[in-house]
Design a protein around this motif. Sequence first.
Motif, PDB file in Angstrom:
ATOM      1  N   GLU A 180     -82.149 -63.311  88.356  1.00 57.45           N
ATOM      2  CA  GLU A 180     -81.058 -63.689  87.459  1.00 57.45           C
ATOM      3  C   GLU A 180     -80.405 -62.457  86.836  1.00 57.45           C
ATOM      4  O   GLU A 180     -81.093 -61.518  86.426  1.00 57.45           O
ATOM      5  CB  GLU A 180     -81.601 -64.583  86.328  1.00 57.45           C
ATOM      6  N   ARG A 189     -84.188 -69.458  80.819  1.00 60.35           N
ATOM      7  CA  ARG A 189     -83.799 -68.796  82.056  1.00 60.35           C
ATOM      8  C   ARG A 189     -84.649 -67.550  82.270  1.00 60.35           C
ATOM      9  O   ARG A 189     -84.520 -66.572  81.541  1.00 60.35           O
ATOM     10  CB  ARG A 189     -82.314 -68.414  82.021  1.00 60.35           C
ATOM     11  N   THR A 190     -85.539 -67.599  83.241  1.00 59.02           N
ATOM     12  CA  THR A 190     -86.404 -66.465  83.556  1.00 59.02           C
ATOM     13  C   THR A 190     -86.278 -66.192  85.059  1.00 59.02           C
ATOM     14  O   THR A 190     -85.682 -66.979  85.784  1.00 59.02           O
ATOM     15  CB  THR A 190     -87.870 -66.792  83.213  1.00 59.02           C
ATOM     16  N   GLU A 262     -78.485 -77.206  81.096  1.00 56.07           N
ATOM     17  CA  GLU A 262     -79.020 -78.036  82.183  1.00 56.07           C
ATOM     18  C   GLU A 262     -80.543 -78.092  82.186  1.00 56.07           C
ATOM     19  O   GLU A 262     -81.212 -77.068  82.113  1.00 56.07           O
ATOM     20  CB  GLU A 262     -78.523 -77.460  83.518  1.00 56.07           C
ATOM     21  N   LEU A 263     -81.088 -79.321  82.306  1.00 55.92           N
ATOM     22  CA  LEU A 263     -82.529 -79.475  82.529  1.00 55.92           C
ATOM     23  C   LEU A 263     -82.803 -79.770  83.987  1.00 55.92           C
ATOM     24  O   LEU A 263     -83.844 -79.413  84.536  1.00 55.92           O
ATOM     25  CB  LEU A 263     -83.079 -80.658  81.718  1.00 55.92           C
TER      26      LEU A 263
END
Length: 435
Positions: A180, A189-190, A262-263
Motif C-alpha cells: 500500500e 489499512r496495513t 469499506e469493510l
Amino acid sequence: MPATELEQIVNLCKRRGFVYPSAEIYGGFRSSYDYGPLGSLMLRNVKDAWVRTMVQERDDVVLIDAAILGPPAVFEASGHLANFSDPLVDCTVCNKRFREDQLDARDCPNKMKGCTFTEARAFNLMFQTHAGPVEGEGATVYMRPETAQGMFVNFANVLQTSRKKPPFGIAQVGKSFRNEITPGNFIFRTREFEQMEMEFFVPPAESSKWYEYWCNERLNWYIELGIPAELLRIRAHDAVELSHYSAGTSDIEFKFPWGWGELEGIAQRTNFDLNRHSEFSHQKLDYFDQATNERYVPYVVEPAAGANRTMAAFLLAAYDEDVVNDEPRTVLRLHPRLAPYKVAVLPLSKKDTLMPLSKQIFGQLSKLYMVDFDETQAIGRRYRRQDEIGTPFCVTVDFDSLEDQAVTIRERDTTTQERVPIAQLESVLQSKLGF
Ligand code: ATP
C-alpha cells in the motif's frame, strides 16, 4: 455510545493487550501490528464467526486453505500483474507520496504552501520475492494480494472432490499482502492483513439474483454481531471505480471516526477469472449440468471482507463509557461470540481456601470456551478490567460458595448479579451467552 475518536480504541488496545505496534522494541515497523493475548483471540473470533455463518451453517459452501506464495502465471491470468496498481503521485515540494485517487482536489494533505504533484504513475501493489537460492526470472514468486485466486485455481479440484454443483461457494480465510502507498488509520489499512473471501459460483442467468442476496446477507452479518445499523451502509460503485473484473460491486461501509470506510466488497466477477485461468492453464474450468445437458462457465459473486478492518469496526462500535456507582467506567459491549473471553472466574480473595473450588470451576468452563482467571486486586477493579476487555460474564467464588455450593454471576452490560448453584452454572451461562 460508540467511540468517536480512533485514539480511544488505539489506547485501549495497547493498554490491555489487544494490538501492539510491530517490532516496538526496535522503534516499530511502520503500519504493522502484532496482536497480543486479547487481540489474537478476538481476531480469531471474528474469523470463526465468519466461517460459522458462511460455511458451517450452510450446505452450499466449502472451505479451503491455499498457498500464500504463487507463480507469476497465476497473477498474469488474474490480471494482477497488469492491472493491480494504484496511481502514485509525488509532491514536488514536501516529497511525500500519495494515492492520486485519495487526494482531495489535488490538495496536499500536509497543507504545504505551493505543493505541486508529479503525473500519476501506476504502482503495482504486489509484493514480489524469489524462491530458492538463485535470483532470476524463473525464481520470481508473488505473495497473494487477495485470497480469491486460490478458489479459482482450485475450482476443478473442489468441484470433483466435494460433490457440489452451482450454485455453490468456495470460502477461504487467510493472509494477503499489498504494498500500500498510504497505509494507516491503525489496523484499517496495513500491508499485511487477513481476508475472509468467498467465491459463489452460479449459473450465469442467476448472477444478479445472488448478488442482491449476498449484499443483504453480508450486511445482516455485521448487524447480528452487534454493529448498529445506522453505522453501516451499502454503497454501489460507479463505473470508474469498478475493478477490471467487475460487472457491479457494492461496498459495505462502516462509519469510522474519520468518515465512511469499506469493510467488505461484494462483486459480480462474471466468468472473468475462470475464463482467464482456463485460457492460461489450458485446462477446462466449466460445469456440465446433467439436468439441462448444458456446459457453461459459472459466473461468480464474491463477498470479500477484511478481518482486521472488521475487528476495528467491532471495537469502535462496542466501545462505551458510562458511570457505575458514581465511578466512570469503560466497557466494550462486544457480542459474546467476538469477546476474547466469554467468562472470567474471580475468587473473591487470594486465600488458599477459595483456590481449589475456583480452579475446579475454571477447569470445567474452559473446556467449553475461553475463560480468564484473575485473583489479583480488589474485586471492583477486577470487574472493571473485565468490562474494559469485553468479558460478558464474571463468576465470583466467595466464602459462602464453600458452604452453599453456589457462585455469583455478574453481567458486564447491566452489572447485575445473580446467585447460581454451581451444578447449574454451565447451563445458566449457556442460555445467557446463547451458545
Ligand atoms: P480499499 O479500497 O480500502 O483499498 P479494496 O477495495 O482494494 O480496499 P478489496 O480488494 O475489495 O479491497 O479487498 C476486500 C477487503 O479486504 C476490503 O474490504 C478490506 O476489508 C480488506 N482489505 C483490503 N486491503 C486492505 C489493507 N491494506 N489492510 C487491511 N484490510 C484490507
